[in-house]
Motif scaffolding. Structure first.
Motif, PDB file in Angstrom:
ATOM      1  N   LYS A 148      -4.278   6.468 -11.922  1.00 27.62           N
ATOM      2  CA  LYS A 148      -5.115   7.638 -12.200  1.00 27.62           C
ATOM      3  C   LYS A 148      -4.953   8.088 -13.650  1.00 27.62           C
ATOM      4  O   LYS A 148      -5.946   8.363 -14.339  1.00 27.62           O
ATOM      5  CB  LYS A 148      -4.736   8.781 -11.253  1.00 27.62           C
ATOM      6  CG  LYS A 148      -5.566  10.042 -11.453  1.00 27.62           C
ATOM      7  CD  LYS A 148      -5.142  11.128 -10.469  1.00 27.62           C
ATOM      8  CE  LYS A 148      -5.958  12.400 -10.678  1.00 27.62           C
ATOM      9  NZ  LYS A 148      -5.542  13.479  -9.726  1.00 27.62           N
TER      10      LYS A 148
ATOM     11  N   VAL B 294      -9.788   1.691  -6.793  1.00 30.95           N
ATOM     12  CA  VAL B 294      -8.635   2.594  -6.715  1.00 30.95           C
ATOM     13  C   VAL B 294      -8.892   3.663  -5.648  1.00 30.95           C
ATOM     14  O   VAL B 294      -7.966   4.106  -4.967  1.00 30.95           O
ATOM     15  CB  VAL B 294      -8.341   3.207  -8.092  1.00 30.95           C
ATOM     16  CG1 VAL B 294      -7.260   4.286  -7.986  1.00 30.95           C
ATOM     17  CG2 VAL B 294      -7.885   2.113  -9.065  1.00 30.95           C
ATOM     18  N   ASP B 295     -10.145   4.035  -5.470  1.00 30.21           N
ATOM     19  CA  ASP B 295     -10.477   4.997  -4.410  1.00 30.21           C
ATOM     20  C   ASP B 295     -10.062   4.461  -3.044  1.00 30.21           C
ATOM     21  O   ASP B 295      -9.523   5.202  -2.211  1.00 30.21           O
ATOM     22  CB  ASP B 295     -11.982   5.292  -4.404  1.00 30.21           C
ATOM     23  CG  ASP B 295     -12.417   6.168  -5.566  1.00 30.21           C
ATOM     24  OD1 ASP B 295     -11.535   6.827  -6.178  1.00 30.21           O
ATOM     25  OD2 ASP B 295     -13.625   6.197  -5.869  1.00 30.21           O
TER      26      ASP B 295
ATOM     27  N   ARG C 273       2.028   4.177  -3.356  1.00 29.42           N
ATOM     28  CA  ARG C 273       2.100   5.640  -3.276  1.00 29.42           C
ATOM     29  C   ARG C 273       3.509   6.141  -3.581  1.00 29.42           C
ATOM     30  O   ARG C 273       3.710   7.000  -4.441  1.00 29.42           O
ATOM     31  CB  ARG C 273       1.658   6.078  -1.879  1.00 29.42           C
ATOM     32  CG  ARG C 273       1.586   7.575  -1.694  1.00 29.42           C
ATOM     33  CD  ARG C 273       0.878   7.931  -0.388  1.00 29.42           C
ATOM     34  NE  ARG C 273       1.642   7.573   0.805  1.00 29.42           N
ATOM     35  CZ  ARG C 273       1.330   6.548   1.608  1.00 29.42           C
ATOM     36  NH1 ARG C 273       0.303   5.779   1.336  1.00 29.42           N
ATOM     37  NH2 ARG C 273       2.066   6.292   2.677  1.00 29.42           N
TER      38      ARG C 273
ATOM     39  N   LEU D 122      -0.063   4.723  -7.824  1.00 23.61           N
ATOM     40  CA  LEU D 122      -1.385   5.341  -7.713  1.00 23.61           C
ATOM     41  C   LEU D 122      -1.563   6.433  -8.771  1.00 23.61           C
ATOM     42  O   LEU D 122      -2.643   6.575  -9.352  1.00 23.61           O
ATOM     43  CB  LEU D 122      -1.588   5.918  -6.312  1.00 23.61           C
ATOM     44  CG  LEU D 122      -1.702   4.896  -5.170  1.00 23.61           C
ATOM     45  CD1 LEU D 122      -1.855   5.607  -3.833  1.00 23.61           C
ATOM     46  CD2 LEU D 122      -2.854   3.930  -5.391  1.00 23.61           C
ATOM     47  N   ASN D 123      -0.505   7.171  -9.034  1.00 26.33           N
ATOM     48  CA  ASN D 123      -0.576   8.191 -10.096  1.00 26.33           C
ATOM     49  C   ASN D 123      -0.742   7.542 -11.460  1.00 26.33           C
ATOM     50  O   ASN D 123      -1.478   8.046 -12.317  1.00 26.33           O
ATOM     51  CB  ASN D 123       0.687   9.061 -10.082  1.00 26.33           C
ATOM     52  CG  ASN D 123       0.718  10.022  -8.907  1.00 26.33           C
ATOM     53  OD1 ASN D 123      -0.330  10.390  -8.374  1.00 26.33           O
ATOM     54  ND2 ASN D 123       1.899  10.434  -8.502  1.00 26.33           N
TER      55      ASN D 123
ATOM     56  N   TYR E 145       0.825  -1.214   0.000  1.00 24.86           N
ATOM     57  CA  TYR E 145       0.000   0.000   0.000  1.00 24.86           C
ATOM     58  C   TYR E 145       0.860   1.265   0.000  1.00 24.86           C
ATOM     59  O   TYR E 145       0.591   2.197  -0.767  1.00 24.86           O
ATOM     60  CB  TYR E 145      -0.958  -0.021   1.197  1.00 24.86           C
ATOM     61  CG  TYR E 145      -1.839  -1.247   1.182  1.00 24.86           C
ATOM     62  CD1 TYR E 145      -2.845  -1.387   0.243  1.00 24.86           C
ATOM     63  CD2 TYR E 145      -1.634  -2.292   2.081  1.00 24.86           C
ATOM     64  CE1 TYR E 145      -3.644  -2.530   0.200  1.00 24.86           C
ATOM     65  CE2 TYR E 145      -2.424  -3.428   2.054  1.00 24.86           C
ATOM     66  CZ  TYR E 145      -3.421  -3.543   1.110  1.00 24.86           C
ATOM     67  OH  TYR E 145      -4.191  -4.672   1.060  1.00 24.86           O
TER      68      TYR E 145
ATOM     69  N   GLU F 156      -3.788   5.680   2.901  1.00 24.93           N
ATOM     70  CA  GLU F 156      -2.877   6.619   3.567  1.00 24.93           C
ATOM     71  C   GLU F 156      -3.520   7.261   4.796  1.00 24.93           C
ATOM     72  O   GLU F 156      -2.840   7.548   5.785  1.00 24.93           O
ATOM     73  CB  GLU F 156      -2.439   7.706   2.584  1.00 24.93           C
ATOM     74  CG  GLU F 156      -1.388   8.644   3.157  1.00 24.93           C
ATOM     75  CD  GLU F 156      -0.918   9.692   2.162  1.00 24.93           C
ATOM     76  OE1 GLU F 156       0.052  10.413   2.479  1.00 24.93           O
ATOM     77  OE2 GLU F 156      -1.513   9.804   1.074  1.00 24.93           O
ATOM     78  N   SER F 157      -4.834   7.441   4.764  1.00 25.79           N
ATOM     79  CA  SER F 157      -5.511   8.126   5.865  1.00 25.79           C
ATOM     80  C   SER F 157      -5.555   7.295   7.147  1.00 25.79           C
ATOM     81  O   SER F 157      -5.720   7.847   8.238  1.00 25.79           O
ATOM     82  CB  SER F 157      -6.938   8.512   5.445  1.00 25.79           C
ATOM     83  OG  SER F 157      -7.756   7.350   5.274  1.00 25.79           O
TER      84      SER F 157
ATOM     85  N   ASN G  31      -6.303   4.648  -2.541  1.00 27.19           N
ATOM     86  CA  ASN G  31      -5.892   6.012  -2.219  1.00 27.19           C
ATOM     87  C   ASN G  31      -6.229   6.380  -0.776  1.00 27.19           C
ATOM     88  O   ASN G  31      -5.548   7.198  -0.164  1.00 27.19           O
ATOM     89  CB  ASN G  31      -6.566   7.006  -3.168  1.00 27.19           C
ATOM     90  CG  ASN G  31      -5.834   7.126  -4.499  1.00 27.19           C
ATOM     91  OD1 ASN G  31      -4.729   7.666  -4.567  1.00 27.19           O
ATOM     92  ND2 ASN G  31      -6.438   6.600  -5.571  1.00 27.19           N
ATOM     93  N   ARG G  32      -7.261   5.744  -0.243  1.00 36.20           N
ATOM     94  CA  ARG G  32      -7.696   6.059   1.118  1.00 36.20           C
ATOM     95  C   ARG G  32      -6.821   5.418   2.188  1.00 36.20           C
ATOM     96  O   ARG G  32      -6.836   5.857   3.360  1.00 36.20           O
ATOM     97  CB  ARG G  32      -9.161   5.607   1.285  1.00 36.20           C
ATOM     98  CG  ARG G  32      -9.830   6.106   2.555  1.00 36.20           C
ATOM     99  CD  ARG G  32     -11.353   5.982   2.468  1.00 36.20           C
ATOM    100  NE  ARG G  32     -11.812   4.619   2.368  1.00 36.20           N
ATOM    101  CZ  ARG G  32     -11.972   3.789   3.396  1.00 36.20           C
ATOM    102  NH1 ARG G  32     -11.670   4.201   4.616  1.00 36.20           N
ATOM    103  NH2 ARG G  32     -12.417   2.569   3.214  1.00 36.20           N
TER     104      ARG G  32
END
Length: 496
Positions: free
Chosen positions: A245, A340-341, A236, A241-242, A232, A347-348, A344-345
């Motif tokens: 996108k 993919v959402d 990043r 992840l980029n 994970y 990291e939180s 990206n989450r």
């Protein structure tokens, strides 16, 4: 070279973090070695290492009886099984998955950081030849499944656009160079080079039992891969992840390299998860018995978790449902779906993830004597994150049971072991290919007319059939071994 001020500043930072011993030999190193050590320490987030250590140590208590009591089987609404679902529903899931693939909304991530050490090989595990008649490696089998699925999705959906399933290959430090070279030597197995993207999982320092970072030598930290859950952060840090996108990818299928039967970008699995509006999904197989030593996906403390077999009392593990099946049967096989959402989450909530301690024998330099120590028993730890450690943070989980003999045969052990070894992998692939023929109405017979072992000299390339489709013309036809079907044209040549 760093300035004296930069060196002193870094020394102060490490001293404040309780890791000042890493500079013990700095002044006696030559300039190149000093530069190397400074570079390693500058890039390392030492406060993060300390934080991970403290959290890992605090979470090592054995599961208590109160925690055991909090275990619950999976709710019916999140669990489906291909073994019991009707054909119409399965076809609907597959159609949705194929449509998403045809729209170029799906990518795959391969976790391939492992070396073939237990197999007796120095090469990455994906390079291993399990001695199929075709001599194909695990990497090649998986690449050909992607190629076939791209073509199949285009045919079924009748799209005129080019269908691409990007393949992201996660390596580790020791395997990256060899993996990339292997792909290049084999011309990426027919895939376009720009659609095979390599990246590297992260590392963490090896630690003493009280959290001090080991030095491998006087100018190098002792480091190790941070587990398959390092995927994970690596997505990043390595720009994946980029990339997802940029390619407008919405869904990802992730799996481990050692499963020789893996259905890469499985449209049925993807369609199922999307139809459930899941942000995370797990493919599982049925636990064979209450005491099978596998982790199962269940509810613990109100959240989805993989519960290790050692954490479930046998009485609880033996609980059955009204239809007589094990209540805790969803055996984890590290085969996942993500939006993919969701990726990206991560990291939180990354700081909340639980790292696991692996006690290891760690070679190191003794900072008091300067001598190399090669311990005979575990003297420290490596910290790992598991790929399923994100499950408690999912908002909508889907668990999908598949047939073990069709989709799960891991390659882990040395030849001749008898379990999860090259012989069982080869047997399981060839047996599946024979079933493909039999389901199409054909049959495979031994070339000598009597030897059952000679049946193991039969193979169908994934380029011909991804999961048994496209073989309708075999009804009433017979193949005599040895027979390797590499192209559709081979079928006519090899039929007897």
């Amino acid at each position: 070279m760093p300035t004296n001020i930069e060196v002193e500043s870094l020394k102060a930072k490490y001293a404040a973090a309780g890791q000042g011993h890493l500079f013990t030999f700095y002044d006696e190193l030559d300039p190149e070695e000093q530069n190397s050590l400074f570079d390693q320490l500058s890039k390392l987030d030492v406060e993060r290492v300390n934080r991970i250590f403290r959290k890992a140590v605090s979470g090592t208590e054995t599961v208590s009886s109160s925690q055991q009591a909090s275990l619950e089987p999976l709710p019916e609404e999140v669990f489906d099984s291909v073994l019991s679902a009707d054909e119409v529903k399965i076809k609907d899931w597959e159609s949705l998955g194929l449509q998403l693939i045809a729209e170029n909304k799906v990518a795959v991530i391969l976790m391939a950081g492992g070396q073939g050490t237990r197999l007796g090989s120095s090469a990455p595990k994906g390079c291993y030849d399990i001695r199929l008649p075709s001599a194909k490696s695990l990497f090649q089998l998986q690449a050909e499944r992607i190629l076939r699925l791209q073509k199949y999705a285009q045919e079924i959906t009748k799209t005129t656009s080019k269908v691409v399933i990007p393949w992201y290959v996660m390596t580790s430090g020791p395997t990256r160079s060899a993996t990339e070279s292997f792909f290049k030597e084999h011309n990426f197995f027919g895939l376009q080079e720009e659609n095979v993207i390599f990246f590297e999982q992260g590392t963490l320092p090896a630690l003493t039992n009280d959290g001090k970072i080991f030095l491998e030598n006087k100018s190098k930290l002792a480091i190790a891969p941070d587990g398959n859950g390092g995927i994970y952060a690596a997505l990043r840090y390595e720009g994946i992840l980029n990339s997802l996108k940029t390619r407008n990818i919405s869904y990802v299928h992730a799996y481990c390299v050692d499963n020789c039967l893996v259905r890469v970008a499985d449209p049925i699995f993807i369609g199922h998860c999307v139809s459930k509006n899941a942000d995370c999904g797990a493919k599982v197989v049925g636990k064979s018995s209450p005491d099978e030593p596998v982790g199962v996906i269940a509810i613990r403390n109100g959240k989805f978790n993989v519960v290790e077999y050692s954490e479930i009392d046998l009485t609880i593990a033996s609980t059955t449902t009204a239809n007589g099946q094990l209540a805790y049967r969803a055996a984890n096989i590290a085969n996942h779906f993500y939006t993919v959402d969701f990726l990206n989450r991560v990291e939180s909530f990354e700081n909340e993830l639980e790292y696991h301690i692996a006690k290891k024998k760690i070679k190191h330099i003794d900072v008091t004597t300067g001598e190399l120590v090669s311990p005979s028993k575990p003297n420290g730890m490596k910290l790992e994150l598991f790929v399923f450690d994100v499950f408690p943070f999912t908002e909508n989980m889907a668990v999908f049971e598949v047939d073990r003999k069709e989709e799960f045969s891991p390659l882990k052990n040395a030849p001749g072991t008898g379990v999860d070894d090259p012989e069982t992998s080869r047997r399981d692939i060839i047996s599946q290919h024979i079933r493909f023929v039999e389901r199409a109405g054909g049959k495979v017979i031994a070339g000598d007319g009597e030897s059952s072992t000679d049946l193991m000299n039969f193979e169908i390339s994934p380029l011909v059939s991804y999961a048994g489709e496209g073989l309708d013309g075999l009804k009433g036809k017979t193949f005599r071994t040895p027979a390797v079907i590499e192209t559709v044209a081979d079928i006519g040549k090899l039929i007897h």
